[in-house]
Design a protein around this motif. Structure first.
Motif, PDB file in Angstrom:
ATOM      1  N   TYR A   1      58.765 110.036 -14.532  1.00 17.03           N
ATOM      2  CA  TYR A   1      60.094 110.628 -14.733  1.00 17.03           C
ATOM      3  C   TYR A   1      60.313 111.808 -13.784  1.00 17.03           C
ATOM      4  O   TYR A   1      61.378 111.924 -13.160  1.00 17.03           O
ATOM      5  CB  TYR A   1      60.234 111.080 -16.187  1.00 17.03           C
ATOM      6  CG  TYR A   1      61.456 111.926 -16.463  1.00 17.03           C
ATOM      7  CD1 TYR A   1      62.733 111.396 -16.357  1.00 17.03           C
ATOM      8  CD2 TYR A   1      61.322 113.271 -16.827  1.00 17.03           C
ATOM      9  CE1 TYR A   1      63.859 112.169 -16.617  1.00 17.03           C
ATOM     10  CE2 TYR A   1      62.436 114.049 -17.084  1.00 17.03           C
ATOM     11  CZ  TYR A   1      63.697 113.496 -16.971  1.00 17.03           C
ATOM     12  OH  TYR A   1      64.805 114.267 -17.215  1.00 17.03           O
ATOM     13  N   GLU A   2      59.317 112.681 -13.666  1.00 17.58           N
ATOM     14  CA  GLU A   2      59.451 113.817 -12.756  1.00 17.58           C
ATOM     15  C   GLU A   2      59.624 113.334 -11.316  1.00 17.58           C
ATOM     16  O   GLU A   2      60.392 113.903 -10.539  1.00 17.58           O
ATOM     17  CB  GLU A   2      58.240 114.729 -12.872  1.00 17.58           C
ATOM     18  CG  GLU A   2      58.177 115.465 -14.197  1.00 17.58           C
ATOM     19  CD  GLU A   2      57.011 116.428 -14.263  1.00 17.58           C
ATOM     20  OE1 GLU A   2      56.081 116.298 -13.438  1.00 17.58           O
ATOM     21  OE2 GLU A   2      57.042 117.311 -15.133  1.00 17.58           O
ATOM     22  N   ARG A   3      58.895 112.272 -10.959  1.00 14.18           N
ATOM     23  CA  ARG A   3      59.008 111.702  -9.607  1.00 14.18           C
ATOM     24  C   ARG A   3      60.443 111.194  -9.358  1.00 14.18           C
ATOM     25  O   ARG A   3      61.028 111.449  -8.300  1.00 14.18           O
ATOM     26  CB  ARG A   3      58.007 110.559  -9.482  1.00 14.18           C
ATOM     27  CG  ARG A   3      58.160 109.685  -8.253  1.00 14.18           C
ATOM     28  CD  ARG A   3      57.728 110.367  -7.001  1.00 14.18           C
ATOM     29  NE  ARG A   3      57.830 109.461  -5.861  1.00 14.18           N
ATOM     30  CZ  ARG A   3      57.621 109.826  -4.606  1.00 14.18           C
ATOM     31  NH1 ARG A   3      57.288 111.073  -4.329  1.00 14.18           N
ATOM     32  NH2 ARG A   3      57.737 108.961  -3.631  1.00 14.18           N
ATOM     33  N   LEU A   4      61.015 110.482 -10.321  1.00 13.26           N
ATOM     34  CA  LEU A   4      62.382 109.975 -10.160  1.00 13.26           C
ATOM     35  C   LEU A   4      63.386 111.116 -10.062  1.00 13.26           C
ATOM     36  O   LEU A   4      64.339 111.050  -9.273  1.00 13.26           O
ATOM     37  CB  LEU A   4      62.753 109.057 -11.332  1.00 13.26           C
ATOM     38  CG  LEU A   4      61.988 107.738 -11.449  1.00 13.26           C
ATOM     39  CD1 LEU A   4      62.563 106.904 -12.580  1.00 13.26           C
ATOM     40  CD2 LEU A   4      62.019 106.952 -10.145  1.00 13.26           C
ATOM     41  N   ARG A   5      63.180 112.160 -10.827  1.00 14.10           N
ATOM     42  CA  ARG A   5      64.097 113.302 -10.747  1.00 14.10           C
ATOM     43  C   ARG A   5      64.023 113.950  -9.373  1.00 14.10           C
ATOM     44  O   ARG A   5      65.031 114.354  -8.786  1.00 14.10           O
ATOM     45  CB  ARG A   5      63.778 114.330 -11.833  1.00 14.10           C
ATOM     46  CG  ARG A   5      64.254 113.895 -13.204  1.00 14.10           C
ATOM     47  CD  ARG A   5      64.651 115.079 -14.047  1.00 14.10           C
ATOM     48  NE  ARG A   5      65.738 115.825 -13.428  1.00 14.10           N
ATOM     49  CZ  ARG A   5      67.023 115.482 -13.494  1.00 14.10           C
ATOM     50  NH1 ARG A   5      67.390 114.386 -14.130  1.00 14.10           N
ATOM     51  NH2 ARG A   5      67.942 116.214 -12.915  1.00 14.10           N
TER      52      ARG A   5
ATOM     53  N   LEU B   1      68.225 124.331 -12.339  1.00 16.45           N
ATOM     54  CA  LEU B   1      69.093 124.957 -11.333  1.00 16.45           C
ATOM     55  C   LEU B   1      69.394 123.986 -10.197  1.00 16.45           C
ATOM     56  O   LEU B   1      70.531 123.898  -9.720  1.00 16.45           O
ATOM     57  CB  LEU B   1      68.412 126.221 -10.775  1.00 16.45           C
ATOM     58  CG  LEU B   1      68.414 127.453 -11.689  1.00 16.45           C
ATOM     59  CD1 LEU B   1      67.450 128.514 -11.148  1.00 16.45           C
ATOM     60  CD2 LEU B   1      69.816 128.032 -11.809  1.00 16.45           C
ATOM     61  N   GLU B   2      68.384 123.240  -9.782  1.00 19.74           N
ATOM     62  CA  GLU B   2      68.580 122.274  -8.703  1.00 19.74           C
ATOM     63  C   GLU B   2      69.554 121.179  -9.119  1.00 19.74           C
ATOM     64  O   GLU B   2      70.386 120.721  -8.335  1.00 19.74           O
ATOM     65  CB  GLU B   2      67.243 121.660  -8.300  1.00 19.74           C
ATOM     66  CG  GLU B   2      67.349 120.759  -7.073  1.00 19.74           C
ATOM     67  CD  GLU B   2      65.990 120.366  -6.538  1.00 19.74           C
ATOM     68  OE1 GLU B   2      65.925 119.930  -5.377  1.00 19.74           O
ATOM     69  OE2 GLU B   2      64.989 120.483  -7.266  1.00 19.74           O
ATOM     70  N   SER B   3      69.458 120.775 -10.378  1.00 16.83           N
ATOM     71  CA  SER B   3      70.378 119.765 -10.890  1.00 16.83           C
ATOM     72  C   SER B   3      71.820 120.260 -10.829  1.00 16.83           C
ATOM     73  O   SER B   3      72.724 119.533 -10.404  1.00 16.83           O
ATOM     74  CB  SER B   3      69.999 119.418 -12.337  1.00 16.83           C
ATOM     75  OG  SER B   3      70.930 118.525 -12.907  1.00 16.83           O
TER      76      SER B   3
END
Length: 543
Positions: free
Chosen positions: A294-298, A338-340
């Motif tokens: 999941y972190e990789r996809l984000r 924040l990046e999102s």
């Protein structure tokens, strides 16, 4: 836009049908062609195919044998058998199959074109019917959806811990009526909706519900899946192969998902008026590795490789790393949020979140290291965006970004982050047309440098990370012409230039502009110019 694959071992028939459909329906059909069943299988494994027009008798593999692979790869695909044979046994076998029609070559092009148009209408009506579901079912599922979402958000935090107790995990799945198997690997798909500017919370909720309905209408028959809303308000689906599907389909699962996600994107755009981008696992992972995947996809989603709004990006790593969550990763999660906000252009949310982080850090009297870590985590988010979006020279001086020690105080360092973020938001609000022009220029440059290669819509979309249908619409919208027509113009222009070199053979000229067969090049050139390549060369000599 639907994708038609024409398959016939007689090259003149394949090319003739290709030209006929390309001229009659350039906006509605992306047309691919294959001169053998083996070549057709490569297309089927590479991209979604909606309709196959195939000869029933071919060397190596018959059309009937090919149809079994078609239905395995793309279950919704329709098949039209085209043959010169009228034997009863062929016709009988064909009409026993679902989604299949049977035509004789003697019926002519007009009948073939009419049949393809009828099948396209059937596909359109089928999509509309599948998108309509009972509202009562939607309401009944809402409560279960909320409970499942809460559990899976917990699972995303610490999947490596939960997976150590398979009996407990299986019990949780049963309690929350989760339609997945905790003992089998899972594929993840992260979806982001492009909400219309100014849309309310209620409107966004309605769009998410509609997206879920469309997802289920396309995939419920072929895979098991469960979708949740993550903490960033993006949709995350957990997917496994349906128990009803054979093992071979499992090997094709990722390609099948890519092609079906493209259909879901088109349905969202045409039926509901909004776009949706997807980031997809390139392979399945065990439940213990779900957090890392999941972190990789984000991360991939935030990188947003390519400029297409309706992007489908697949993580092509051979396997998913097991990445445990460390105790001190909270700052990283805040930076991710924040990046999102920055990625989505949500300035108000970004600055509110930044204020919360800043206030929290500056109130830590003795924990300087945590405050410094927070500063550099946010600074890296801004630097990453500057590099990805090529904002160098557009936002002024940012040399102090990664040099906290050059600010008079930590407080002023965070004020610097505020200021720089404001400049980034301002630049990102530039005219969208300038960005689109850059995309089109990049694609045109690629075409000019690769005229001798495959320049199908599918390949151009793969290289530039676009949904093929979106790329086709975008190109015509910006240039006023179909992408296929533009490629032909480029090939004709290049061929004329090369024909001026008398030492170059005509078949070499043809190969240089993508035509390996000399007769295909001659037919293409004469159709565009009124002269064969040899006649054109002779005309140049007499000038």
């Amino acid at each position: 836009m639907y994708r038609l694959l024409i398959v016939d071992d007689e090259e003149i028939i394949t090319d003739g049908l290709y030209e006929a459909f390309r001229q009659l329906m350039p906006d509605n059909l992306d047309i691919c062609k294959a001169y053998s069943a083996k070549e057709a299988l490569r297309w089927l494994s590479r991209t979604r195919i909606d309709l196959v027009l195939t000869d029933i008798r071919m060397p190596g593999m018959t059309g009937l044998e090919l149809s079994k692979s078609i239905q395995s790869y793309w279950p919704r695909c329709r098949i039209i058998f085209l043959t010169g044979y009228s034997e009863f046994d062929y016709a009988y076998q064909a009409i026993q199959m679902p989604h299949v029609r049977y035509l004789l070559k003697t019926e002519g092009y007009a009948k073939v074109i009419q049949t393809v148009q009828e099948v396209m209408l059937e596909l359109e009506q089928s999509s509309q019917m599948k998108a309509l579901v009972e509202r009562s079912q939607e309401q009944r599922d809402a409560f279960e959806f909320m409970a499942q979402g809460g559990y899976f958000r917990h699972l995303l935090q610490e999947s490596h811990h939960l997976a150590k107790h398979p009996e407990l995990l299986a019990g949780h799945f049963d309690t929350f009526h989760i339609p997945l198997d905790p003992n089998l690997p899972v594929v993840l798909a992260l979806g982001r909706l492009a909400y219309p500017e100014g849309s309310t919370y209620a409107e966004r909720s309605g769009m998410l519900a509609s997206a879920r309905i469309i997802w289920n209408s396309f995939l419920s028959e072929h895979v098991r899946s469960l979708g949740i809303l993550d903490k960033h308000e993006d949709m995350l689906w957990f997917i496994q192969m349906s128990e009803r599907k054979e093992e071979r389909f499992g090997e094709h699962l990722i390609r099948f998902l890519e092609g079906t996600l493209e259909q879901i994107q088109e349905a969202c755009q045409s039926s509901l008026g909004f776009t949706m981008s997807f980031t997809l696992s390139g392979a399945s992972c065990e439940w213990g590795a779900v957090t890392g995947q999941y972190e990789r996809l984000r991360q991939l989603q935030q990188m947003k490789i390519g400029d297409g709004v309706a992007m489908i990006l697949t993580d092509r790593r051979d396997q998913v790393d097991h990445v445990p969550i460390k105790e001190g990763s909270r700052t990283g999660l805040q930076a991710e949020l924040l990046e999102s906000h920055l990625e989505a252009g949500r300035a108000e949310d970004f600055f509110q979140c930044l204020e919360e982080v800043t206030s929290s850090m500056l109130q830590r009297k003795g924990d300087v290291q945590k405050t410094v870590e927070a500063y550099y985590s946010i600074a890296l988010v801004l630097l990453s965006c500057i590099n990805r979006w090529r904002l160098h020279g557009q936002i002024g001086d940012y040399s102090k970004l990664m040099r906290l020690d050059e600010h008079p105080s930590i407080r002023e360092g965070f004020d610097y982050l505020y200021s720089l973020a404001g400049r980034i938001f301002s630049v990102r609000q530039m005219d969208e047309r300038d960005r689109t022009t850059h995309i089109i220029d990049r694609i045109c440059g690629f075409i000019a440098g690769h005229l001798h290669e495959d320049l199908s819509l599918v390949r151009l979309a793969e290289i530039h990370f676009f949904n093929p249908s979106y790329l086709s619409r975008l190109f015509k919208q910006e240039t006023g012409m179909n992408l296929s027509d533009y490629i032909e113009q480029c090939r004709i222009r290049k061929a004329k230039e090369l024909l001026g070199d008398g030492d170059r053979k005509i078949r070499e000229v043809g190969a240089s502009v993508g035509y390996e067969a000399a007769h295909s090049f001659s037919r293409f050139f004469k159709k565009a110019t009124g002269m064969t390549p040899q006649e054109y060369r002779e005309a140049l000599i007499t000038l």
